[in-house]
Design an enzyme around this catalytic site. Structure first.
Site, PDB file in Angstrom:
ATOM      1  N   LYS A   2       0.861  -1.184   0.000  1.00  0.00           N
ATOM      2  CA  LYS A   2       0.000   0.000   0.000  1.00  0.00           C
ATOM      3  C   LYS A   2       0.902   1.242   0.000  1.00  0.00           C
ATOM      4  CE  LYS A   2      -3.063   3.196   1.040  1.00  0.00           C
ATOM      5  NZ  LYS A   2      -2.091   4.336   1.083  1.00  0.00           N
ATOM      6  N   GLU A   5      -0.660   7.706  -1.059  1.00  0.00           N
ATOM      7  CA  GLU A   5      -1.524   8.137  -2.154  1.00  0.00           C
ATOM      8  C   GLU A   5      -0.867   9.204  -3.028  1.00  0.00           C
ATOM      9  OE1 GLU A   5      -3.133  10.147   1.671  1.00  0.00           O
ATOM     10  OE2 GLU A   5      -2.175   8.269   1.057  1.00  0.00           O
ATOM     11  N   ILE A  56       5.920   9.198  12.064  1.00  0.00           N
ATOM     12  CA  ILE A  56       5.741   8.684  13.420  1.00  0.00           C
ATOM     13  C   ILE A  56       4.273   8.684  13.839  1.00  0.00           C
ATOM     14  CG2 ILE A  56       6.223  10.955  14.448  1.00  0.00           C
ATOM     15  CD1 ILE A  56       7.549   9.445  16.775  1.00  0.00           C
ATOM     16  N   THR A  58       1.542   8.352  11.960  1.00  0.00           N
ATOM     17  CA  THR A  58       0.860   7.224  11.324  1.00  0.00           C
ATOM     18  C   THR A  58       1.300   5.916  11.955  1.00  0.00           C
ATOM     19  OG1 THR A  58       0.768   8.458   9.247  1.00  0.00           O
ATOM     20  CG2 THR A  58       0.395   6.086   9.126  1.00  0.00           C
ATOM     21  N   GLU A  76       9.180   1.336  10.490  1.00  0.00           N
ATOM     22  CA  GLU A  76      10.358   2.141  10.179  1.00  0.00           C
ATOM     23  C   GLU A  76       9.874   3.569  10.072  1.00  0.00           C
ATOM     24  OE1 GLU A  76      12.411   4.432   8.818  1.00  0.00           O
ATOM     25  OE2 GLU A  76      13.044   3.493   6.953  1.00  0.00           O
ATOM     26  N   CYS A 110      14.133   9.522   5.564  1.00  0.00           N
ATOM     27  CA  CYS A 110      14.078   9.406   7.027  1.00  0.00           C
ATOM     28  C   CYS A 110      15.451   9.458   7.682  1.00  0.00           C
ATOM     29  CB  CYS A 110      13.353   8.122   7.422  1.00  0.00           C
ATOM     30  SG  CYS A 110      14.072   6.640   6.688  1.00  0.00           S
ATOM     31  N   GLU A 211      11.706  16.357  13.155  1.00  0.00           N
ATOM     32  CA  GLU A 211      12.082  16.051  11.782  1.00  0.00           C
ATOM     33  C   GLU A 211      11.391  17.008  10.809  1.00  0.00           C
ATOM     34  OE1 GLU A 211      12.415  11.972   9.168  1.00  0.00           O
ATOM     35  OE2 GLU A 211      10.592  12.284  10.349  1.00  0.00           O
TER      36      GLU A 211
END
Length: 319
Positions: A2, A5, A56, A58, A76, A110, A211
């Site tokens: 997935k 989007e 993070i 999500t 991750e 990341c 971040e």
């Protein structure tokens, strides 16, 4: 699989290639759409494992959803990755790896080394060289051979970076380069943002701890190895870190002391499919890549067979 989007094309192509190479129908499945699809997978009792790469927040949502059926998860998530430059480092090589560590993918990775920490004796000199090099980075369309850095992924993400930069200014960091959209009219149709440099940063600043996921460097000055180690580890994240030095004893000490899933010595953002990838603390759970990454998709089973059974007669069964 997935995908996000807003970044579906790579996995669409991968799925097409898998079909071309002969994977049977149903072995590899692609689900497109907004985040609700991920929630459905997380909550489903028919899915045994969720492996997620992304932000993070999500990741926390997935953890909550998966806890309802005690599903195995591999996460991750983000990172705020320190890149430490000691005074004895090769300055030319250090400058090159700092640039590669941040502006590859315009900071949208990341493991971006956006938290640059420079030892005091070389701080001012290094910052000037960094500022000069950043000002020469060529922005443009990804397929233009002269392009060195492309755009951000979306309008919303660029606005997030702009808010992040405003926060840095409000916190008292010195904006010495960038901090705005490019003025070149040829770049007006994309979500471009200039390479941005903050100096005078301190460990308690939001821009140092959070971040940005964009082309923004924060610079902190340090004086001792103990000081920089403590500050580098003072983060909710633990994905990756790097440091540059020629001292073999320091290499041993620092590589052990830094609490990150990957530590690079005299380099940054170098990956190997054979090596496990993942982080400590809120950078996630589990590992990708390498033998360890494969093992995330397995479950242990203990099977016992007795080939010479003899009754224990503990319960006096009379047999």
């Amino acid at each position: 699989m997935k995908p996000s989007e807003i970044t579906p094309l790579t996995l669409i192509k991968l799925t097409e290639l898998a079909e071309e190479t002969g994977f049977p129908p149903g072995v590899i499945n692609l689900i497109l759409g907004p985040g609700g699809a991920g929630a459905e997978l997380s909550e489903s009792i028919d899915v045994d494992l969720i492996s997620f790469t992304g932000g993070i927040e999500t990741g926390k949502t997935i953890m909550k959803a998966a806890s309802g059926n005690v599903k195995k998860i591999a996460l991750e998530l983000g990172g705020k990755n320190p890149h430490i430059i000691f005074a004895d480092a090769d300055m030319e090589a250090a400058l090159d790896s700092v640039l590669n560590g941040v502006f590859f993918h315009a900071g949208q990775i990341c493991s971006a080394g956006t938290r640059v920490m420079i030892e005091a004796p070389v701080h001012d000199q290094f910052v000037e060289k960094l500022k000069s090099a950043m000002s020469k980075i060529r922005l443009g369309y990804a397929f233009d051979k002269d392009t060195q850095m492309g755009p951000l992924i979306s309008k919303a993400h660029r606005e997030k970076i702009e808010d992040y930069v405003k926060t840095g200014i409000d916190e008292g960091a010195e904006l010495v380069l960038g901090g705005k959209r490019p003025e070149n009219p040829e770049l007006s149709k994309g979500y471009y943002y200039l390479p941005t440099l903050f100096t005078g940063c301190t460990a308690d600043m939001k821009i140092v701890q959070e971040e940005s996921f964009g082309p923004v460097i924060t610079v902190e000055k340090f004086h001792t190895e103990a000081e920089v180690t403590e500050k580098a580890n003072n983060t909710i994240y633990g994905l990756s870190a790097g440091f540059r030095t020629k001292d073999p004893d320091r290499i041993f000490r620092m590589s052990r002391a830094l609490r990150f899933g990957t530590v690079w010595i005299n380099d940054f953002n170098i990956y190997f499919t054979e090596a496990p990838w993942g982080g400590y603390r809120q950078s996630g759970l589990g590992r990708e890549l390498g033998k360890t990454g494969f093992e995330e998709y397995t479950e242990l089973k203990h099977v016992f067979q007795n080939h010479n059974y003899k009754p224990s007669k503990w319960f006096n069964s009379g047999l």
